[in-house]
Write a protein that holds these residues in place. Structure first.
Motif, PDB file in Angstrom:
ATOM      1  N   ILE A 139      33.838  -5.899  -9.046  1.00 17.06           N
ATOM      2  CA  ILE A 139      33.248  -7.784  -8.881  1.00 17.06           C
ATOM      3  C   ILE A 139      32.194  -7.787 -10.802  1.00 17.06           C
ATOM      4  N   PRO A 140      32.171  -8.483 -10.299  1.00 15.58           N
ATOM      5  CA  PRO A 140      32.034  -9.523 -11.598  1.00 15.58           C
ATOM      6  C   PRO A 140      30.317  -8.908 -12.067  1.00 15.58           C
ATOM      7  N   PHE A 141      30.134  -8.727 -13.867  1.00 15.54           N
ATOM      8  CA  PHE A 141      28.903  -8.223 -13.530  1.00 15.54           C
ATOM      9  C   PHE A 141      28.057  -8.996 -13.572  1.00 15.54           C
ATOM     10  N   LEU A 142      27.736 -10.440 -13.492  1.00 14.18           N
ATOM     11  CA  LEU A 142      27.134 -11.550 -13.488  1.00 14.18           C
ATOM     12  C   LEU A 142      26.738 -11.386 -12.493  1.00 14.18           C
ATOM     13  N   ALA A 143      27.794 -11.608 -11.026  1.00 11.88           N
ATOM     14  CA  ALA A 143      27.728 -11.457  -9.404  1.00 11.88           C
ATOM     15  C   ALA A 143      26.574 -10.802  -9.125  1.00 11.88           C
ATOM     16  N   LYS A 144      27.016  -9.363 -10.301  1.00 14.72           N
ATOM     17  CA  LYS A 144      25.960  -7.925  -9.692  1.00 14.72           C
ATOM     18  C   LYS A 144      24.947  -8.602 -10.307  1.00 14.72           C
ATOM     19  N   LEU A 145      24.479  -9.488 -11.321  1.00 11.95           N
ATOM     20  CA  LEU A 145      22.916  -9.592 -11.460  1.00 11.95           C
ATOM     21  C   LEU A 145      22.325 -10.476 -11.160  1.00 11.95           C
ATOM     22  N   LEU A 146      23.104 -11.909 -10.470  1.00 16.12           N
ATOM     23  CA  LEU A 146      22.365 -12.226  -9.340  1.00 16.12           C
ATOM     24  C   LEU A 146      22.218 -11.649  -7.607  1.00 16.12           C
ATOM     25  N   PHE A 147      22.851 -10.347  -7.362  1.00 16.10           N
ATOM     26  CA  PHE A 147      22.722  -9.974  -6.161  1.00 16.10           C
ATOM     27  C   PHE A 147      21.627  -9.493  -6.693  1.00 16.10           C
ATOM     28  N   LEU A 148      21.211  -8.455  -8.149  1.00 16.67           N
ATOM     29  CA  LEU A 148      20.199  -8.033  -7.965  1.00 16.67           C
ATOM     30  C   LEU A 148      18.819  -8.288  -8.002  1.00 16.67           C
ATOM     31  N   LEU A 149      18.944 -10.408  -8.930  1.00 18.71           N
ATOM     32  CA  LEU A 149      17.783 -10.703  -8.561  1.00 18.71           C
ATOM     33  C   LEU A 149      17.500 -11.177  -6.893  1.00 18.71           C
ATOM     34  N   MET A 150      18.943 -11.766  -6.137  1.00 17.61           N
ATOM     35  CA  MET A 150      18.238 -11.575  -5.282  1.00 17.61           C
ATOM     36  C   MET A 150      17.639 -11.075  -3.715  1.00 17.61           C
ATOM     37  N   ILE A 151      17.850  -9.846  -4.239  1.00 10.73           N
ATOM     38  CA  ILE A 151      17.411  -8.023  -3.773  1.00 10.73           C
ATOM     39  C   ILE A 151      16.098  -7.978  -4.198  1.00 10.73           C
ATOM     40  N   GLY A 152      15.597  -8.549  -5.417  1.00 14.00           N
ATOM     41  CA  GLY A 152      14.290  -8.214  -6.204  1.00 14.00           C
ATOM     42  C   GLY A 152      13.526  -9.446  -5.669  1.00 14.00           C
ATOM     43  N   GLY A 153      13.755 -10.522  -5.234  1.00 13.06           N
ATOM     44  CA  GLY A 153      13.265 -11.866  -4.350  1.00 13.06           C
ATOM     45  C   GLY A 153      12.922 -11.133  -3.268  1.00 13.06           C
ATOM     46  N   PHE A 154      14.088 -10.626  -1.996  1.00 14.36           N
ATOM     47  CA  PHE A 154      13.574  -9.910  -0.930  1.00 14.36           C
ATOM     48  C   PHE A 154      12.821  -8.559  -0.931  1.00 14.36           C
ATOM     49  N   VAL A 155      12.345  -8.252  -2.218  1.00 15.76           N
ATOM     50  CA  VAL A 155      11.752  -7.331  -2.136  1.00 15.76           C
ATOM     51  C   VAL A 155       9.803  -7.532  -2.933  1.00 15.76           C
ATOM     52  N   LEU A 156      10.163  -8.360  -3.189  1.00 21.07           N
ATOM     53  CA  LEU A 156       8.693  -9.345  -3.473  1.00 21.07           C
ATOM     54  C   LEU A 156       7.962  -9.893  -2.265  1.00 21.07           C
ATOM     55  N   ALA A 157       8.870 -10.486  -1.575  1.00 23.64           N
ATOM     56  CA  ALA A 157       8.173 -11.252  -0.535  1.00 23.64           C
ATOM     57  C   ALA A 157       8.098 -10.383   0.488  1.00 23.64           C
ATOM     58  N   LEU A 158       8.372  -8.462   0.587  1.00 24.39           N
ATOM     59  CA  LEU A 158       8.643  -7.523   1.511  1.00 24.39           C
ATOM     60  C   LEU A 158       7.352  -7.331   0.798  1.00 24.39           C
ATOM     61  N   VAL A 159       7.047  -7.019  -0.501  1.00 25.66           N
ATOM     62  CA  VAL A 159       5.806  -6.077  -0.561  1.00 25.66           C
ATOM     63  C   VAL A 159       4.420  -7.420  -0.346  1.00 25.66           C
ATOM     64  N   ILE A 160       4.788  -8.548  -0.227  1.00 27.10           N
ATOM     65  CA  ILE A 160       3.436  -9.724  -0.507  1.00 27.10           C
ATOM     66  C   ILE A 160       2.987  -9.856   0.979  1.00 27.10           C
ATOM     67  N   VAL A 161       4.055  -9.904   2.072  1.00 28.08           N
ATOM     68  CA  VAL A 161       3.789 -10.296   3.443  1.00 28.08           C
ATOM     69  C   VAL A 161       3.575  -9.183   4.301  1.00 28.08           C
ATOM     70  N   SER A 162       3.735  -7.955   3.390  1.00 30.31           N
ATOM     71  CA  SER A 162       3.169  -6.918   4.276  1.00 30.31           C
ATOM     72  C   SER A 162       1.971  -6.649   3.803  1.00 30.31           C
ATOM     73  N   SER A 163       1.486  -6.696   2.626  1.00 32.30           N
ATOM     74  CA  SER A 163       0.186  -6.549   2.271  1.00 32.30           C
ATOM     75  C   SER A 163      -0.722  -7.774   3.019  1.00 32.30           C
ATOM     76  N   LEU A 164      -0.232  -9.052   3.815  1.00 31.72           N
ATOM     77  CA  LEU A 164      -0.713  -9.734   3.870  1.00 31.72           C
ATOM     78  C   LEU A 164      -1.376  -9.270   5.710  1.00 31.72           C
ATOM     79  N   SER A 165      -0.801  -8.959   6.375  1.00 28.64           N
ATOM     80  CA  SER A 165      -0.984  -7.498   7.272  1.00 28.64           C
ATOM     81  C   SER A 165      -2.747  -7.207   7.011  1.00 28.64           C
ATOM     82  N   THR A 166      -2.855  -6.522   6.087  1.00 30.46           N
ATOM     83  CA  THR A 166      -4.450  -6.212   5.285  1.00 30.46           C
ATOM     84  C   THR A 166      -5.678  -7.689   5.174  1.00 30.46           C
ATOM     85  N   ARG A 167      -5.124  -8.418   5.556  1.00 32.35           N
ATOM     86  CA  ARG A 167      -6.122  -9.970   5.784  1.00 32.35           C
ATOM     87  C   ARG A 167      -6.753 -10.302   7.110  1.00 32.35           C
ATOM     88  N   GLY A 168      -5.708  -9.659   7.817  1.00 32.99           N
ATOM     89  CA  GLY A 168      -5.802 -10.223   9.427  1.00 32.99           C
ATOM     90  C   GLY A 168      -6.292  -9.123   9.475  1.00 32.99           C
TER      91      GLY A 168
END
Length: 828
Positions: A139-168
């Motif tokens: 697997i080319p390194f560039l594809a791995k990097l893009l996959f890393l960014l995608m997973i990082g985005g999911f991780v960041l969104a997960l942290v954000i939306v889970s913290s929104l329960s505190t507001r609720g």
């Protein structure tokens, strides 16, 4: 703290104004207990939150509508025609609506089944070769990097939306705190009142109504004292009635056309108009004077607080208290759990404590998943130094273990989030729909859902309930009077508002009569017999003899009448065309505004003296001074003077007719058809007799020819009888009214003096303390503007705080589940 002290003082003053809150017909010991509990609860509950601000109301409401399955409860209640049908529709439609909102819960079961089989499959040792990513892939390194960014985005969104329960959780906690405070405030304000917007409170109001009905009961101390004063002051009403009747009697006699223009005499009563003007002024002074004001106040009180009017007033008060008692009971039943129980505090405390734990737990799991995912991705991107014979890159052996950990934990997290989010989403459906019904409550909505709720909104009661909903709960800015929304029948059977009946038709009418007493005292004084108008009238009656003011009609064309035109051609006779109907000459009295004041007016005797002996050959005596005569012959006088003499003879016949014929109409009273005159009126042992009242207190006035009337002249002991219906009889009768009116007005002044203190002071104080002040307090204090404010706080706290917060937590958990599902799939 100072504001709370002042508010407590205000409430205690309200209660003291009603004679202290006490158990009575409408207020129970449990009501007083709940009022005290509500005051303490409001003070304690409102420390944590008394109101909340909705940042984006439209968006928040749209979210509630979406969470309620398009307001499923309102739809069911609107369509149902009976309570049984509503139950059937709820059974049929609500589960399907809740299932439609239960997608996260359904996903939980799907994932549970899938994970069970998938986990077992990957865990089997003989299936190791089948595991994903077990083979080496280039697997080319560039594809791995893009996959890393995608997973990082999911991780960041997960942290954000889970913290929104505190507001609720925080919003829900705040909402339930506000609901708890608003409910306690509503009960406290409903029962004990508040300062802004001003409301007296149902306990003080119902206590006042209880006291009023007790005061108005037959045999009560108030009614007994009231009746005593009314009985003791009845004389002022009688005196005014006698005076007014006699003034009207004389006025009617002077206004009679038979007396103003005696039939067939071509004369008119000039003095009648002058007397009528002054008499009208006296009548006005009487009707606007202190005596009339005292009588009117007494009569108004008697009319309002006795007989059928009193019974109607007591009945109307009973009708008015019914919706107030119903309001008290409704508020008590609806909000007693908020006051007597700690359910809202428990919910709020659980949310504050467990909600925080749940939020931290979900956020912590999200962070662990994020860390595990990022570590596995980074290790996957990196490779060890090659040491194999083939020169192939060798990856870290821990990559698949870390990815498997992320997959397993992600599945657990996803199922937990879907499960919790699904439960909360299902719970939000009926709660959101119920909230929308609470917020949209109105008379129209109430009518549309009345049938399945067994509410009878037909007739006046339904209209009153609808008006209360719209004006009290739906009106968040005004402070309408609640008594304006309650309709009751008045004494005439007409439907009026309770405010109009108590304040407009009762309190204000009575108070205005007492105000008139002070006004009359300031403007005219207490005495009518010594007033300028009456003194002037007495002088006019005694001074002016109406025969001296009975003149030939000035509007008549004497010169055009062949019977009298020749008289005008004679210089000796012409002046007498304006002579009076009196026998002697007279000087027109001054000071009375009469035409020709101070001038001498010729009478009948002077007219005869002018004719005899120059024109008349002889005179023939008749029954009055208008003697007949025989003119000299034409030869003796000449044709012109003879014609003038004959015309004068006809003119003298007019004078004779006016003084002899029964053409004048007099007025008198009758009692049981027996003629009566107040000349014999006298006070015997404190009771007046001879005042010509009928048994029912009215006066019967009859018109008759002026014959056989004996009367006292000028209030002297001398009596004079008149047996003819001629002018002298009429003149003497009118002059006799100088003494008659003096007698009746002296009675008025005497009665005024004795009744003034009893009515103006004693009666007024009795009414103020026992009736008028209480009516004013109730009329202005029974408002309902406080309901709109506190009700809005309850709805905002419960719906836009508590329910919205629950839905926000559900949405946060569901979003976390979806993101984790993608994250775990990426690890697959």
């Amino acid at each position: 703290m100072a504001g709370q002290v002042l508010l407590a003082i205000f409430f205690s003053l309200c209660l003291s104004a009603s004679g202290q809150a006490a158990v009575g017909t409408y207020v129970t010991a449990d009501d007083i207990r709940m009022a005290n509990d509500a005051a303490l609860k409001a003070e304690a509950a409102c420390v944590s939150g008394s109101s909340m601000t909705i940042d984006d109301y439209d968006t928040a409401r749209a979210q509630l509508v979406d969470a309620s399955a398009n307001n499923i409860l309102r739809t069911i209640m609107t369509e149902a025609a009976t309570q049984e049908e509503m139950t059937t529709l709820v059974t049929e439609r609500l589960p399907s609506a809740m299932i439609g909102a239960a997608a996260p819960l359904i996903m939980f079961f799907i994932l549970l089944i899938f994970y069970t089989f998938c986990c077992c499959w990957t865990a089997c040792p003989f299936c190791k070769c089948c595991r994903c990513c077990a083979r080496l892939r280039q697997i080319p390194f560039l594809a791995k990097l893009l996959f890393l960014l995608m997973i990082g985005g999911f991780v960041l969104a997960l942290v954000i939306v889970s913290s929104l329960s505190t507001r609720g959780y925080a919003k829900a906690t705040e909402g339930f705190d506000v609901t708890n405070c608003a409910a306690a405030k509503m009960v406290n304000a409903t029962f004990q009142g508040q300062a802004d917007p001003y409301f007296l409170g149902l306990i003080p109001v119902l206590t006042i109504f209880d006291e009023l009905q007790g005061s108005l009961a037959a045999g009560s101390t108030f009614i007994t004292s009231l009746t005593g004063i009314l009985d003791n002051t009845k004389e002022i009403t009688d005196a005014v009635a006698v005076a007014k009747a006699n003034v009207d009697l004389l006025a009617n006699m002077l206004a009679d056309s038979s007396n103003i223009e005696p039939t067939g005499t071509l004369h008119e009563c000039i003095g009648c108009a002058a007397l009528s003007t002054t008499l009208a002024q006296v009548g006005t002074a009487l009707t606007t004077g202190t005596a009339q004001a005292l009588s009117s106040a007494r009569v108004e009180v008697n009319n309002q607080l006795s007989g059928s009017s009193l019974e109607n007033l007591r009945s109307s008060m009973g009708i008015a208290t019914a919706p107030l008692v119903e309001l008290k009971t409704t508020v008590k039943n609806a909000f007693e759990p908020f006051v007597s129980d700690t359910i809202m505090e428990q919910i709020s405390d659980q949310l504050a404590a467990n909600g925080t734990v749940a939020s931290v737990f979900m956020i912590g799991l999200a962070l662990v998943l994020a860390a595990c995912a990022m570590i596995s991705i980074i290790m996957w991107m990196c490779q060890e130094k090659s040491s194999s014979d083939r020169g192939q890159p060798v990856y870290y052996k821990r990559v698949h273990r870390c990815a498997c950990c992320t997959w397993c934990c992600g599945c657990y997290y996803t199922m937990l989030a879907f499960f919790l989010g699904g439960l909360l989403t299902i719970l939000a459906v009926p709660l959101s729909s119920f909230c929308l019904i609470l917020e949209d409550i109105s008379s129209d909505l109430l009518h549309s859902i009345a049938a399945p709720m067994n509410l009878n909104l037909t007739g006046p009661e339904g209209d009153m309930m609808g008006s209360m909903i719209d004006q009290c709960i739906g009106n968040a800015t005004g402070n309408p009077r609640l008594l304006d929304l309650i309709s009751v029948p008045d004494a005439n059977g007409n439907t009026v508002t309770m405010y109009d009946l108590l304040v407009g038709q009762t309190k204000d009418q009575i108070a205005s009569q007492f105000d008139q007493i002070g006004t009359s005292m300031n403007t005219g004084g207490a005495s009518i017999a010594t007033s300028d108008d009456f003194v002037l009238l007495k002088n006019m009656l005694s001074t002016i003899a109406l025969d001296t003011m009975m003149l030939p009609k000035s509007s008549y064309d004497w010169a055009g009448d062949a019977n009298y035109q020749d008289m005008l051609a004679n210089s000796d006779m012409a002046p007498y065309i304006a002579s009076t109907a009196a026998c002697a000459d007279n000087v027109v009295p001054t000071g009375f505004g009469l035409t020709g004041e101070g001038t001498t007016q010729k009478g009948i005797t002077s007219f005869l003296s002018t004719l005899s002996p120059t024109y008349a050959a002889s005179t023939i005596s008749r029954s009055n001074c208008a003697s007949d005569f025989t003119c000299k012959t034409s030869a003796q006088l000449g044709a012109t003077d003879y014609a003038a003499c004959e015309a004068a003879k006809k003119f003298m016949d007019l004078k004779f007719a006016i003084r002899s014929q029964t053409i004048f109409k007099c007025r008198r009273f009758t009692v049981s058809s027996v003629p009566c005159t107040v000349q014999f009126m006298a006070q015997v042992g404190g009771t007046w007799t001879g005042d010509c009242k009928e048994a029912d207190g009215t006066f019967t006035e009859v018109t008759y020819d002026c014959i056989r009337l004996s009367c006292r002249i000028n209030d002297t002991a001398a009596m004079k009888s008149f047996s003819r219906g001629d002018l002298p009889t009429f003149v003497a009768l009118v002059q006799a009214y100088s003494g008659l009116l003096d007698l009746v007005f002296a009675r008025v002044d005497s009665s005024t003096s004795s009744a003034l203190s009893q009515i103006q002071v004693n009666l007024k104080n009795l009414l103020d303390v026992n009736f008028l002040d209480k009516i004013a307090t109730v009329g202005n204090g029974v408002t309902c503007g406080f309901m709109g404010t506190t009700y809005r706080d309850v709805v905002n706290g419960l719906c836009y705080g508590g329910v919205w917060g629950i839905k926000a937590v559900a949405s946060s958990y569901t979003a976390c589940a979806v993101l984790t599902l993608f994250l775990a799939s990426g690890k697959w």
